[in-house]
Every structure is written in C-alpha cells, then in structure tokens.
Write an enzyme that holds these catalytic residues in place. Sequence first.
Site, PDB file in Angstrom:
ATOM      1  N   PRO A  10      20.784  16.646 -10.329  1.00 33.56           N
ATOM      2  CA  PRO A  10      19.850  16.520  -9.210  1.00 33.56           C
ATOM      3  C   PRO A  10      18.710  17.525  -9.227  1.00 33.56           C
ATOM      4  O   PRO A  10      18.894  18.687  -9.575  1.00 33.56           O
ATOM      5  CB  PRO A  10      20.732  16.724  -7.977  1.00 33.56           C
ATOM      6  N   ASN A  11      17.554  17.020  -8.849  1.00 34.25           N
ATOM      7  CA  ASN A  11      16.305  17.779  -8.677  1.00 34.25           C
ATOM      8  C   ASN A  11      15.637  18.174  -9.993  1.00 34.25           C
ATOM      9  O   ASN A  11      14.526  18.688  -9.980  1.00 34.25           O
ATOM     10  CB  ASN A  11      16.526  19.029  -7.802  1.00 34.25           C
ATOM     11  N   ARG A  18       8.841  22.013  -9.295  1.00 31.99           N
ATOM     12  CA  ARG A  18       9.849  22.642  -8.467  1.00 31.99           C
ATOM     13  C   ARG A  18       9.974  24.130  -8.803  1.00 31.99           C
ATOM     14  O   ARG A  18      10.256  24.481  -9.948  1.00 31.99           O
ATOM     15  CB  ARG A  18      11.169  21.942  -8.772  1.00 31.99           C
ATOM     16  N   TYR A  23      11.864  27.830 -12.709  1.00 30.31           N
ATOM     17  CA  TYR A  23      12.145  26.761 -13.654  1.00 30.31           C
ATOM     18  C   TYR A  23      10.992  26.434 -14.614  1.00 30.31           C
ATOM     19  O   TYR A  23      11.129  25.557 -15.461  1.00 30.31           O
ATOM     20  CB  TYR A  23      12.567  25.496 -12.895  1.00 30.31           C
ATOM     21  N   ASN A  72      23.273  19.584 -17.931  1.00 31.09           N
ATOM     22  CA  ASN A  72      22.851  20.471 -16.849  1.00 31.09           C
ATOM     23  C   ASN A  72      23.110  19.698 -15.560  1.00 31.09           C
ATOM     24  O   ASN A  72      22.284  18.874 -15.140  1.00 31.09           O
ATOM     25  CB  ASN A  72      21.374  20.853 -16.975  1.00 31.09           C
ATOM     26  N   ALA A  75      22.848  21.478  -9.264  1.00 30.89           N
ATOM     27  CA  ALA A  75      23.635  21.935  -8.109  1.00 30.89           C
ATOM     28  C   ALA A  75      25.073  21.409  -8.129  1.00 30.89           C
ATOM     29  O   ALA A  75      25.992  22.067  -7.622  1.00 30.89           O
ATOM     30  CB  ALA A  75      22.939  21.534  -6.815  1.00 30.89           C
ATOM     31  N   GLU A  96      27.476  23.046 -21.614  1.00 32.40           N
ATOM     32  CA  GLU A  96      26.856  23.219 -20.286  1.00 32.40           C
ATOM     33  C   GLU A  96      25.614  24.084 -20.434  1.00 32.40           C
ATOM     34  O   GLU A  96      25.672  25.135 -21.076  1.00 32.40           O
ATOM     35  CB  GLU A  96      27.869  23.904 -19.363  1.00 32.40           C
ATOM     36  N   HIS A  98      22.041  25.788 -18.369  1.00 30.10           N
ATOM     37  CA  HIS A  98      21.228  26.039 -17.174  1.00 30.10           C
ATOM     38  C   HIS A  98      19.945  26.721 -17.616  1.00 30.10           C
ATOM     39  O   HIS A  98      19.949  27.540 -18.544  1.00 30.10           O
ATOM     40  CB  HIS A  98      21.978  26.923 -16.168  1.00 30.10           C
ATOM     41  N   ARG A 105      21.746  35.035  -9.742  1.00 33.10           N
ATOM     42  CA  ARG A 105      21.265  34.409  -8.504  1.00 33.10           C
ATOM     43  C   ARG A 105      22.360  34.444  -7.423  1.00 33.10           C
ATOM     44  O   ARG A 105      23.269  35.249  -7.509  1.00 33.10           O
ATOM     45  CB  ARG A 105      20.777  32.988  -8.831  1.00 33.10           C
TER      46      ARG A 105
HETATM   47  C1  DQA Z   1      20.280  25.033 -12.557  1.00 28.33           C
HETATM   48  C2  DQA Z   1      20.939  26.103 -11.710  1.00 28.33           C
HETATM   49  C3  DQA Z   1      21.591  25.508 -10.493  1.00 28.33           C
HETATM   50  O1  DQA Z   1      22.199  26.528  -9.720  1.00 28.33           O
HETATM   51  C4  DQA Z   1      20.561  24.804  -9.643  1.00 28.33           C
HETATM   52  O2  DQA Z   1      21.191  24.168  -8.545  1.00 28.33           O
HETATM   53  C5  DQA Z   1      19.722  23.859 -10.395  1.00 28.33           C
HETATM   54  C6  DQA Z   1      19.306  24.185 -11.757  1.00 28.33           C
HETATM   55  C7  DQA Z   1      19.498  25.621 -13.753  1.00 28.33           C
HETATM   56  O3  DQA Z   1      19.239  24.874 -14.680  1.00 28.33           O
HETATM   57  O4  DQA Z   1      19.133  26.810 -13.726  1.00 28.33           O
HETATM   58  O5  DQA Z   1      19.291  22.825  -9.867  1.00 28.33           O
HETATM   59  O6  DQA Z   1      21.303  24.202 -13.089  1.00 28.33           O
END
Ligand code: DQA
Length: 138
Positions: A10-11, A18, A23, A72, A75, A96, A98, A105
Amino acid sequence: MKKLIIINGPNLNLLGKREPAIYGSLTFTEFFETVKQKYTQVELSYYQSNIEGEIIDKLHDVGFNYDGIILNAAAYTHTSVGIGDAVKGIETPVVEVHISNTFAREEFRHQSYISPNAKGVILGFGLQSYELAIQSFL
Ligand code: DQA
C-alpha cells in the site's frame, strides 16, 4: 532465465509524490524501467496493490513457479499475519525490502510479520534496496 517479481504494498503507487524526504522523488515506474534495462539476464515483473488480500493472492500465484520474490509489503509488514502466513506457505524464496530504515523510525515499524519467513531482509538503501535484492538472486 530466472523469473523474479517485485511486489509492492500500500501507498507505494505514490512513490515520487509521497513524503519525498523519506522515499525519494523518483516514481516506481521510472525506477523499474531502468532496473529492467540493467538486469536483462532475468525476467523481471512488477505488481502493486493497496489491498491486503490481493497481495496474498499474488503471492499464491507466483509462489510456486517463480525463482524469487522481492516483497515490500509497506505498512502491511507491521500488521499482516495473513501476508506473513502466505510468505511461510509458499515455496519461492522471499526477500523483504524497505526503502527506509524502518528501525530508525517509529517503534511500530520495528515489528515485521514477514522477516521470520524471509530469505533475507534489505532496508534503508532507498530504491537501491530493490536492486540489492535482485542481485541476491543472481
Ligand atoms: C516502507 C516502510 C513502512 O514502514 C511504510 O509503511 C511504507 C514503506 C519502506 O519501504 O520504507 O509504506 O515499507
């Protein structure tokens, strides 16, 4: 040729717009195109969904016939027992990733339901985290 897929949660469709301080300002499509051109020795595909069940369905689809999954879950990493169970239930190894260093964080980002069943975890290198994950499968 090895078949790899990047699955974004998501997102992450908003990358580029964003929170660019965290990011970056590149869209994922732009990044993906350059990566595809760079790693021509693998068959690389990309999937993004904002919906938890769709991510689980995709893991089931690719999880028995791909050579590697770069996930990835955004959230959902920190909340989804369902995605964690899907990673555990499939055969294809999952790395995995990120973009940000989630350990630098908020505390709620320190928990991952993916990590216990991942082949490895790469985080904090910006979009380069995805490239390092691809390299891990070569
Ligand atoms: C994320 C880190 C997550 O905590 C966050 O909710 C994201 C992006 C990252 O790629 O840094 O949406 O996965």
